[in-house]
Each structure stands twice: as structure tokens, then as C-alpha cells.
Design a protein around this motif. Structure first.
Motif, PDB file in Angstrom:
ATOM      1  N   GLY A 140       2.292  -5.092   3.063  1.00 25.35           N
ATOM      2  CA  GLY A 140       3.224  -4.055   3.485  1.00 25.35           C
ATOM      3  C   GLY A 140       2.598  -2.691   3.269  1.00 25.35           C
ATOM      4  N   VAL A 141       2.913  -1.770   4.160  1.00 25.54           N
ATOM      5  CA  VAL A 141       2.394  -0.411   4.062  1.00 25.54           C
ATOM      6  C   VAL A 141       3.583   0.536   4.092  1.00 25.54           C
ATOM      7  N   CYS A 142       3.666   1.420   3.129  1.00 25.36           N
ATOM      8  CA  CYS A 142       4.776   2.370   3.052  1.00 25.36           C
ATOM      9  C   CYS A 142       4.841   3.199   4.341  1.00 25.36           C
ATOM     10  N   GLY A 143       5.961   3.088   5.058  1.00 24.00           N
ATOM     11  CA  GLY A 143       6.126   3.803   6.318  1.00 24.00           C
ATOM     12  C   GLY A 143       6.125   5.311   6.145  1.00 24.00           C
ATOM     13  N   THR A 144       6.762   5.800   5.104  1.00 25.42           N
ATOM     14  CA  THR A 144       6.783   7.237   4.838  1.00 25.42           C
ATOM     15  C   THR A 144       5.371   7.741   4.565  1.00 25.42           C
ATOM     16  N   CYS A 145       4.598   6.955   3.827  1.00 25.22           N
ATOM     17  CA  CYS A 145       3.219   7.315   3.508  1.00 25.22           C
ATOM     18  C   CYS A 145       2.343   7.287   4.767  1.00 25.22           C
ATOM     19  N   MET A 146       2.601   6.323   5.648  1.00 26.02           N
ATOM     20  CA  MET A 146       1.883   6.267   6.919  1.00 26.02           C
ATOM     21  C   MET A 146       2.166   7.523   7.736  1.00 26.02           C
ATOM     22  N   ASP A 147       3.445   7.873   7.841  1.00 29.36           N
ATOM     23  CA  ASP A 147       3.830   9.048   8.628  1.00 29.36           C
ATOM     24  C   ASP A 147       3.184  10.313   8.082  1.00 29.36           C
ATOM     25  N   ALA A 148       3.152  10.442   6.770  1.00 33.30           N
ATOM     26  CA  ALA A 148       2.576  11.635   6.142  1.00 33.30           C
ATOM     27  C   ALA A 148       1.074  11.749   6.410  1.00 33.30           C
ATOM     28  N   ARG A 149       0.444  10.622   6.711  1.00 31.93           N
ATOM     29  CA  ARG A 149      -1.004  10.613   6.954  1.00 31.93           C
ATOM     30  C   ARG A 149      -1.354  10.427   8.424  1.00 31.93           C
ATOM     31  N   GLY A 150      -0.350  10.467   9.289  1.00 33.94           N
ATOM     32  CA  GLY A 150      -0.591  10.374  10.723  1.00 33.94           C
ATOM     33  C   GLY A 150      -1.041   9.005  11.190  1.00 33.94           C
ATOM     34  N   ILE A 151      -0.645   7.953  10.488  1.00 33.54           N
ATOM     35  CA  ILE A 151      -1.009   6.583  10.864  1.00 33.54           C
ATOM     36  C   ILE A 151       0.203   5.946  11.534  1.00 33.54           C
ATOM     37  N   ASN A 152       0.018   5.438  12.757  1.00 33.98           N
ATOM     38  CA  ASN A 152       1.150   4.768  13.402  1.00 33.98           C
ATOM     39  C   ASN A 152       0.981   3.255  13.329  1.00 33.98           C
TER      40      ASN A 152
ATOM     41  N   LEU B 175       0.847  -1.190   0.000  1.00 34.63           N
ATOM     42  CA  LEU B 175       0.000   0.000   0.000  1.00 34.63           C
ATOM     43  C   LEU B 175       0.881   1.237   0.000  1.00 34.63           C
ATOM     44  N   LEU B 176       0.724   2.042  -1.022  1.00 34.80           N
ATOM     45  CA  LEU B 176       1.591   3.187  -1.271  1.00 34.80           C
ATOM     46  C   LEU B 176       0.741   4.453  -1.375  1.00 34.80           C
ATOM     47  N   GLY B 177       1.272   5.584  -0.964  1.00 31.36           N
ATOM     48  CA  GLY B 177       0.547   6.848  -1.072  1.00 31.36           C
ATOM     49  C   GLY B 177      -0.737   6.811  -0.270  1.00 31.36           C
ATOM     50  N   ASP B 178      -1.820   7.289  -0.883  1.00 28.70           N
ATOM     51  CA  ASP B 178      -3.112   7.334  -0.192  1.00 28.70           C
ATOM     52  C   ASP B 178      -3.644   5.947   0.171  1.00 28.70           C
TER      53      ASP B 178
END
Length: 118
Positions: free
Chosen positions: A77-89, A41-44
Motif C-alpha cells: 500500500g502507498v499513502c495516497g496523500t503522500c503520493m499526491d504531495a509528491r506528484g505521483i499518480n 509506504l508512507l511519507g518520502d
């Protein structure tokens, strides 16, 4: 066959992520087929893996699709950078989904026989 699904769209508002997860789930339904599935899962699309989503009755629920894929042996897998940008921990991810990175996505791309992008 080994399949890698790369999803880019948000969980709701379009049906691209929904349709990608439907196909991934379908490929895992018959264990005799021997299919292996990885979903990144990348980006949005990172928001697809946020647990506890509340959707209107009768509307598709992506959390349940991801859980089905994980139970059937799929890796998520979930993109960590994308998670951080969306406030998902990390603690907010659905069971079976893990924080990933582009090195992991790169390795999964080399691993796969087919890469499908939604």
C-alpha cells in the motif's frame, strides 16, 4: 506470522527503505514458513513505488524488490496523500502497489503479529 512493514524514508539517499524491503522479501522466500507480509509506504517512501526508476548500474533497484514482494503474495500500500504531495499518480505505481490510506494502515496494523518500522 503476519508482518507489517511501514517504510518512511525515500528510495535513495539512505538505505532504510532498501533494508526494510530486503527483510520483507526474505520473509517471503520460503512458502513453507507461512509468513504473510504487508508493506505500507508512507511519507518520502511513497517514491519507492514509482515505476520506471533509473538507477546507476550496480545500485539497488527498489522497483524490483517491490515486484518480488508482490509476486510472492505480499501486499503493498502507498499513502495516497503522500503520493499526491509528491506528484505521483496511480498509473505510475509499480505493478502490485496500490494507493492506500490511513484507514488501511490502521487495519493492517491490527492484522499484524509484528509491525516493523523503517
Amino acid at each position: 506470522m503476519k508482518y507489517l512493514f511501514i517504510l518512511n524514508d525515500p528510495p535513495y539517499g539512505t538505505e532504510r527503505s532498501y533494508n526494510g524491503l530486503r527483510l520483507a522479501r526474505e520473509l517471503l522466500k520460503d512458502p513453507k514458513a507461512g509468513n504473510e507480509v504487508h508493506v505500507f509506504l508512507l511519507g518520502d517512501a511513497a517514491a519507492c513505488a514509482k515505476s520506471g526508476q533509473k538507477v546507476p548500474q550496480g545500485y539497488y533497484h527498489l522497483e524490483s524488490f517491490l515486484k518480488m514482494i508482490a509476486r510472492a503474495g505480499g501486499e503493498i500500500g502507498v499513502c495516497g496523500t503522500c503520493m499526491d504531495a509528491r506528484g505521483i499518480n496511480d498509473t505510475e505505481l509499480v505493478d502490485g502497489a496500490l494507493r492506500g490510506n490511513l484507514a488501511e494502515l490502521s487495519a493492517w496494523t491490527v492484522w499484524a503479529d509484528k509491525v516493523l518500522v523503517f
